[in-house]
Motif scaffolding. Sequence first.
Motif, PDB file in Angstrom:
ATOM      1  N   GLY A   1       0.816  -1.210   0.000  1.00 19.20           N
ATOM      2  CA  GLY A   1       0.000   0.000   0.000  1.00 19.20           C
ATOM      3  C   GLY A   1       0.848   1.257   0.000  1.00 19.20           C
ATOM      4  N   ASP A   2       1.885   1.286   0.844  1.00 15.55           N
ATOM      5  CA  ASP A   2       2.753   2.461   0.923  1.00 15.55           C
ATOM      6  C   ASP A   2       3.561   2.648  -0.354  1.00 15.55           C
ATOM      7  OD1 ASP A   2       1.822   2.865   3.456  1.00 15.55           O
ATOM      8  OD2 ASP A   2       3.735   2.583   4.477  1.00 15.55           O
ATOM      9  N   LEU A   3       4.112   1.544  -0.872  1.00 14.35           N
ATOM     10  CA  LEU A   3       4.907   1.606  -2.104  1.00 14.35           C
ATOM     11  C   LEU A   3       4.075   2.059  -3.304  1.00 14.35           C
ATOM     12  CD1 LEU A   3       7.125  -1.613  -2.031  1.00 14.35           C
ATOM     13  CD2 LEU A   3       7.957   0.667  -2.610  1.00 14.35           C
ATOM     14  N   VAL A   4       2.942   1.409  -3.495  1.00 12.61           N
ATOM     15  CA  VAL A   4       2.100   1.719  -4.648  1.00 12.61           C
ATOM     16  C   VAL A   4       1.520   3.122  -4.518  1.00 12.61           C
ATOM     17  CG1 VAL A   4       0.038   1.035  -5.943  1.00 12.61           C
ATOM     18  CG2 VAL A   4       1.611  -0.706  -5.080  1.00 12.61           C
TER      19      VAL A   4
ATOM     20  N   THR B   1       3.773  10.029  -7.354  1.00 12.02           N
ATOM     21  CA  THR B   1       4.920  10.615  -8.046  1.00 12.02           C
ATOM     22  C   THR B   1       4.996  10.306  -9.540  1.00 12.02           C
ATOM     23  OG1 THR B   1       6.214   8.715  -7.236  1.00 12.02           O
ATOM     24  CG2 THR B   1       6.373  10.757  -5.987  1.00 12.02           C
ATOM     25  N   PHE B   2       4.361   9.237  -9.984  1.00 15.27           N
ATOM     26  CA  PHE B   2       4.399   8.892 -11.403  1.00 15.27           C
ATOM     27  C   PHE B   2       3.641   9.950 -12.203  1.00 15.27           C
ATOM     28  CE2 PHE B   2       2.650   6.644 -15.146  1.00 15.27           C
ATOM     29  CZ  PHE B   2       3.845   6.219 -15.721  1.00 15.27           C
ATOM     30  N   MET B   3       4.286  10.535 -13.195  1.00 23.41           N
ATOM     31  CA  MET B   3       3.673  11.605 -14.005  1.00 23.41           C
ATOM     32  C   MET B   3       3.118  12.734 -13.126  1.00 23.41           C
ATOM     33  SD  MET B   3       3.953  10.687 -17.215  1.00 23.41           S
ATOM     34  CE  MET B   3       4.290   9.230 -18.217  1.00 23.41           C
ATOM     35  N   ARG B   4       3.769  12.962 -11.991  1.00 18.85           N
ATOM     36  CA  ARG B   4       3.381  13.977 -10.995  1.00 18.85           C
ATOM     37  C   ARG B   4       2.048  13.674 -10.298  1.00 18.85           C
ATOM     38  NH1 ARG B   4       5.699  17.663 -14.897  1.00 18.85           N
ATOM     39  NH2 ARG B   4       7.666  18.490 -14.091  1.00 18.85           N
ATOM     40  N   GLY B   5       1.611  12.424 -10.381  1.00 19.62           N
ATOM     41  CA  GLY B   5       0.457  12.031  -9.590  1.00 19.62           C
ATOM     42  C   GLY B   5      -0.684  11.452 -10.392  1.00 19.62           C
ATOM     43  N   ILE B   6      -1.021  10.182 -10.115  1.00 25.55           N
ATOM     44  CA  ILE B   6      -2.187   9.532 -10.706  1.00 25.55           C
ATOM     45  C   ILE B   6      -2.990   8.884  -9.576  1.00 25.55           C
ATOM     46  CG2 ILE B   6      -1.034   9.128 -12.917  1.00 25.55           C
ATOM     47  CD1 ILE B   6      -0.659   6.195 -12.090  1.00 25.55           C
TER      48      ILE B   6
ATOM     49  N   GLY C   1      -5.939   7.232   5.047  1.00 22.39           N
ATOM     50  CA  GLY C   1      -5.321   8.488   5.467  1.00 22.39           C
ATOM     51  C   GLY C   1      -4.308   9.064   4.510  1.00 22.39           C
ATOM     52  N   GLY C   2      -3.896   8.315   3.485  1.00 23.02           N
ATOM     53  CA  GLY C   2      -3.073   8.900   2.444  1.00 23.02           C
ATOM     54  C   GLY C   2      -1.585   8.990   2.711  1.00 23.02           C
ATOM     55  N   LYS C   3      -1.083   8.372   3.788  1.00 24.46           N
ATOM     56  CA  LYS C   3       0.364   8.355   3.989  1.00 24.46           C
ATOM     57  C   LYS C   3       0.971   7.292   3.075  1.00 24.46           C
ATOM     58  CE  LYS C   3       1.306   9.948   8.698  1.00 24.46           C
ATOM     59  NZ  LYS C   3       1.886   9.552  10.008  1.00 24.46           N
ATOM     60  N   THR C   4       1.903   7.712   2.250  1.00 19.92           N
ATOM     61  CA  THR C   4       2.583   6.775   1.354  1.00 19.92           C
ATOM     62  C   THR C   4       4.086   6.992   1.486  1.00 19.92           C
ATOM     63  OG1 THR C   4       2.744   8.247  -0.576  1.00 19.92           O
ATOM     64  CG2 THR C   4       0.654   7.069  -0.261  1.00 19.92           C
ATOM     65  N   GLY C   5       4.891   6.004   1.107  1.00 23.32           N
ATOM     66  CA  GLY C   5       6.316   6.232   1.183  1.00 23.32           C
ATOM     67  C   GLY C   5       7.143   4.969   1.230  1.00 23.32           C
TER      68      GLY C   5
ATOM     69  N   LEU D   1      10.821   7.557   6.024  1.00 23.03           N
ATOM     70  CA  LEU D   1      11.385   8.907   6.010  1.00 23.03           C
ATOM     71  C   LEU D   1      11.217   9.600   4.661  1.00 23.03           C
ATOM     72  CD1 LEU D   1      14.692   8.469   8.063  1.00 23.03           C
ATOM     73  CD2 LEU D   1      12.479   9.345   8.830  1.00 23.03           C
ATOM     74  N   ILE D   2      10.866   8.845   3.625  1.00 19.66           N
ATOM     75  CA  ILE D   2      10.657   9.418   2.292  1.00 19.66           C
ATOM     76  C   ILE D   2       9.235   9.084   1.863  1.00 19.66           C
ATOM     77  CG2 ILE D   2      11.410   9.402  -0.119  1.00 19.66           C
ATOM     78  CD1 ILE D   2      14.159   8.423   0.933  1.00 19.66           C
ATOM     79  N   GLY D   3       8.450  10.102   1.498  1.00 17.88           N
ATOM     80  CA  GLY D   3       7.079   9.803   1.117  1.00 17.88           C
ATOM     81  C   GLY D   3       6.281  11.041   0.778  1.00 17.88           C
ATOM     82  N   ALA D   4       4.982  10.849   0.652  1.00 19.19           N
ATOM     83  CA  ALA D   4       4.078  11.940   0.298  1.00 19.19           C
ATOM     84  C   ALA D   4       2.683  11.611   0.823  1.00 19.19           C
ATOM     85  CB  ALA D   4       4.035  12.125  -1.216  1.00 19.19           C
TER      86      ALA D   4
END
Length: 355
Positions: free
Chosen positions: A108-111, A117-122, A140-144, A153-156
């Motif tokens: 879930g976090d990876l995908v 980030t792919f094409m600035r967001g899909i 909740g939308g935490k990804t990374g 520590l790296i995500g969006a």
Amino acid sequence: MTTVNVDLANRSYTIEIASGLLRRHNLFSDTVGKRRVAVISNSTVAPLYLNQLLNSLGQSGIATESLVLPDGEQYKNQTTLETIYDFLFEKKFDRKSMLIALGGGVIGDLVGYAAATFMRGIPFIQIPTTLLAQVDSSVGGKTGINHARGKNLIGAFHQPAVVITDIETLNTLPKREYLAGLAEVIKYGLIGDTEFFDWYEHNLTGILNRDAQLLEHLIARCCQNKASIVSADETESGVRAYLNFGHTFGHAIELGLGYGHWLHGEAVAAGMCLAAIASERMGLINSTARAAVERVIAATGLPTEAPVLGVDRYIDLMSLDKKVERGEVKFILLKEIGEAVSMPVPSEILRAILK
């Protein structure tokens, strides 16, 4: 089917919870529309549920491709993320495409981060197949991804289009993974829902036996709790930090032992016990409340004692936590069962606890 709403203005979405949802192809038509879809799973979940999902999508006339990644927290990194990007470019996916995450929290976090980030967001859909992901990480939308210096520590922040929670997927979840997911369930009761904490303890036998009716209520209640927090504080500038109760200690345990040695929920369980001890030492709760935390965690079958890493090692690892502000670690502590607070722990107390 139980539906939980996550209210975030134009980024609002629903969490659909029931048994057998992966077989209901009509669930996906409205969300996906005419988009091409890449279903991304792992080597453990894919043999169990990927074909079922692809069949449901196919019945709706949705064009799909699939990618199966290796399973494990150690693969939640930049290398695996690049594998996803390479796949999407190779299959000629574009800004009108959509991803589906079929798996636990790592997938879930990876995908989700790949989608952000792919094409600035899909857009992407979460289909969590572990209890931990169903009650926590898919909402909740935490990804990374993880970094060698620390977890997540790296995500969006990137909210899913919908979360599809099929309770039947828990039937194939190994016992250790299932119990680890219950750590996050206990957390919700401790930080803001005393009634739910009492309900959980009262119904623990049925929960451990994976009673479907109890699980639907349990997952929905956790999602309602998280949805209300996320709606109030999407990017964790305030109360959303309370969801990290036990996690500052827990992330240090995961990183200190090496990812995968202890499961996330196991580390969080021990971390919650340490946080409860800190709360007692700080005069926030009494020994009865601290003992209640330990009692319920132990009855669930989760660890109440953290591994020995050394005081300085723990402090060094916790200094990398995302809740560090101006060099000071903010811990989530308990004022009482059902009420959390964020504050630093004096060095002498922290060292005494870790020692």
